[in-house]
Design an enzyme around this catalytic site. Structure first.
Site, PDB file in Angstrom:
ATOM      1  NE  ARG A  58      38.973  32.985  35.327  1.00  0.00           N
ATOM      2  CZ  ARG A  58      40.089  33.448  34.747  1.00  0.00           C
ATOM      3  NH1 ARG A  58      40.147  33.560  33.429  1.00  0.00           N
ATOM      4  NH2 ARG A  58      41.126  33.834  35.458  1.00  0.00           N
ATOM      5  CE1 TYR A  91      49.712  34.028  34.486  1.00  0.00           C
ATOM      6  CE2 TYR A  91      51.883  34.683  33.707  1.00  0.00           C
ATOM      7  CZ  TYR A  91      50.518  34.892  33.762  1.00  0.00           C
ATOM      8  OH  TYR A  91      49.966  35.944  33.087  1.00  0.00           O
ATOM      9  CE  LYS A  92      46.597  32.581  31.984  1.00  0.00           C
ATOM     10  NZ  LYS A  92      45.907  33.320  33.042  1.00  0.00           N
ATOM     11  CG  PHE A 143      43.675  38.348  28.554  1.00  0.00           C
ATOM     12  CD1 PHE A 143      43.000  38.018  29.714  1.00  0.00           C
ATOM     13  CD2 PHE A 143      44.881  39.011  28.662  1.00  0.00           C
ATOM     14  CE1 PHE A 143      43.514  38.335  30.961  1.00  0.00           C
ATOM     15  CE2 PHE A 143      45.408  39.334  29.903  1.00  0.00           C
ATOM     16  CZ  PHE A 143      44.722  38.989  31.061  1.00  0.00           C
ATOM     17  CG  ASP A 148      46.953  34.255  24.366  1.00  0.00           C
ATOM     18  OD1 ASP A 148      47.350  33.271  25.021  1.00  0.00           O
ATOM     19  OD2 ASP A 148      46.903  35.403  24.837  1.00  0.00           O
TER      20      ASP A 148
HETATM   21  C1  LIG Z   1      44.640  34.883  27.243  1.00  0.00           C
HETATM   22  C2  LIG Z   1      45.706  35.554  28.065  1.00  0.00           C
HETATM   23  N1  LIG Z   1      46.746  36.135  27.453  1.00  0.00           N
HETATM   24  C3  LIG Z   1      47.739  36.727  28.160  1.00  0.00           C
HETATM   25  C4  LIG Z   1      47.712  36.746  29.538  1.00  0.00           C
HETATM   26  C5  LIG Z   1      48.766  37.400  30.350  1.00  0.00           C
HETATM   27  O1  LIG Z   1      49.848  37.875  29.652  1.00  0.00           O
HETATM   28  P1  LIG Z   1      51.179  38.310  30.375  1.00  0.00           P
HETATM   29  O2  LIG Z   1      52.060  37.086  30.495  1.00  0.00           O
HETATM   30  O3  LIG Z   1      51.801  39.298  29.474  1.00  0.00           O
HETATM   31  O4  LIG Z   1      50.844  38.880  31.706  1.00  0.00           O
HETATM   32  C6  LIG Z   1      46.653  36.145  30.204  1.00  0.00           C
HETATM   33  C7  LIG Z   1      46.604  36.179  31.680  1.00  0.00           C
HETATM   34  O5  LIG Z   1      45.705  35.794  32.341  1.00  0.00           O
HETATM   35  C8  LIG Z   1      45.632  35.536  29.455  1.00  0.00           C
HETATM   36  O6  LIG Z   1      44.587  34.966  30.062  1.00  0.00           O
END
Ligand SMILES: Cc1ncc(COP(=O)(O)O)c(C=O)c1O
Length: 412
Positions: A371, A224-225, A128, A199
């Site tokens: 997706r 938030y997911k 990401f 992550d």
């Molecule tokens: C793998 C991954 N890491 C990080 C993030 C987002 O990070 P942040 O909370 O800093 O916006 C996402 C967002 O979709 C993600 O898919």
């Protein structure tokens, strides 16, 4: 046993689904089929109730006393302990704060301090983007000696040497949904004397994770997911207990201090995971996340995973039958796949927009991927069936082939 691909069979599966009662816990807009819970989870009714309570009663009436009276000050560690259950961590190893990006910066910088004399951070160039950018930014800050090295998780050994500080990968890939072998990769990273950082943004709440079983050093993830904490919900950070005493993060703010309300003029880190906190928690967002996480924990990660695997498999089978123009770009083995599925098509963007016009919300990922996310907590089998039928209409009727569906919005 081969499952029957008929709407009746899908409706029958809903009738046997032990998770189906959780659907009533969410606000599901009429006529919408939501296949984007992997980007932003739906709103639990209990969060709307909690929002009113925290705003009107706690902020409105108890004001600043709420930090003590309503336990606002404990939110980062309290929610961390609840998330810990979902990711194979102990309750004192997780804290909720900041965004994934900021938390990744903190753990990468901590790792650098824990591996003096080493100068390389390894990640995959299709990780990401924020995971790459943050590592890049940290290297730039540290100076010319520090470098980013790209390697694929499948061939991590090729990138490991005595100069590697840490390896940072996503457990579930945000595009393909490929699941990495966390334990095996972490063991290889350790054998090279480096630290393993994961992550969990696309895992937490959908795919079981065993951080301590895999001996992971640090992890970060999204609220938030699949945790349904709401737009911009704070993220979480895991640090293995064995690292707590020595880890020092650079964003040494007052709420990560050992005694914030002593207002001392020098920084002394708090004991334990609390030293990863920087500043004041966003209380309203935190309160919503706490409420939402409770639902996921109650449903149970194993049940969620079983339904998710079943649903992504059915989605793949149905799309192969009904929409042959869409090419699967996720693993075919459900055990190697997270909770979303992507399909490649040169007109992927327009297809996602045309599908949206038919009430099915998915998302587009560059350069050409449709997706579709499965949030097993609230998605029904009947919806899954209907979504593919609408996708078939979009494809068969070339509904996507209109200029209005090619206009790119700021958020895709
Ligand atoms: C793998 C991954 N890491 C990080 C993030 C987002 O990070 P942040 O909370 O800093 O916006 C996402 C967002 O979709 C993600 O898919």
């Amino acid at each position: 046993m081969k499952q029957q691909l008929t709407r009746e069979a899908f409706v029958a599966k809903d009738a046997c689904d032990t998770l189906c009662k959780y659907r009533d816990a969410f606000l599901i807009p009429d006529g919408m089929i939501y296949l984007d819970g992997n980007s932003l989870g739906m709103l639990p009714h209990a969060c709307a109730v909690r929002a009113r309570q925290v705003v009107e009663e706690e902020w409105g009436r108890t004001l600043i006393s709420s930090w003590n009276e309503h336990g606002w000050i404990d939110l980062p560690l309290r929610i961390g302990a609840k998330i810990a259950v979902l990711i194979g961590a102990d309750s004192d190893e997780v804290v909720v704060c900041d965004s994934v990006s900021v938390n990744l910066f903190k753990v990468l910088a901590s790792a650098v301090a824990m591996r003096p004399g080493r100068h390389v951070i390894v990640t995959n160039d299709d990780n990401f983007p924020t995971d790459v950018y943050i590592a890049e930014g940290l290297c730039a800050l540290l100076g010319a000696n520090y470098k980013l090295r790209f390697a694929s998780p499948a061939h991590i050994e090729r990138a490991l040497d005595h100069d590697v500080v840490a390896v940072s990968f996503s457990h579930v890939d945000y595009k393909s949904a490929r699941i990495e072998d966390m334990a095996a990769i972490t063991a290889k990273v350790h054998a090279a004397g480096a630290l393993a950082i994961w992550d969990l943004s696309h895992s937490v709440g959908a795919v079981p994770v065993d951080l301590n079983g895999a001996r992971v050093d640090f992890a970060v993830g999204c609220g938030y997911k699949y945790l349904n904490g709401g737009p911009g919900a704070p993220a979480f950070l895991f640090a293995a207990r064995g690292h707590h005493a020595q880890m020092r993060q650079p964003l040494s703010g007052w709420l990560g201090h050992a005694a914030p309300f002593a207002f001392g003029s020098r920084y002394t880190p708090a004991a334990g995971i609390a030293r990863m906190i920087t500043g004041t928690p966003p209380v309203v967002s935190m309160a919503l996340l706490e409420t939402a996480v409770a639902l996921v924990a109650e449903a149970g990660i194993e049940r969620l995973r079983a339904k998710s695997k079943d649903m992504t498999s059915l989605l793949i089978e149905l799309v192969a039958r009904e929409c042959p123009g869409l090419e699967l770009a996720s693993p075919t083995d459900p055990n190697a796949r997270g909770s979303h599925v992507i399909f490649a098509h040169p007109e992927g963007y327009a297809i996602v927009q045309a599908l949206k016009a038919r009430g099915v919300i998915g998302d587009f990922r560059a350069p050409h991927f449709v997706r579709l996310g499965i949030a097993p907590l609230y998605l029904s089998y009947a919806e899954l069936w209907d979504a593919v039928q609408r996708l078939k209409q979009v494809m068969d009727g070339r509904e996507w082939d209109q200029d209005r569906f090619r206009v790119r919005a700021a958020v895709t």
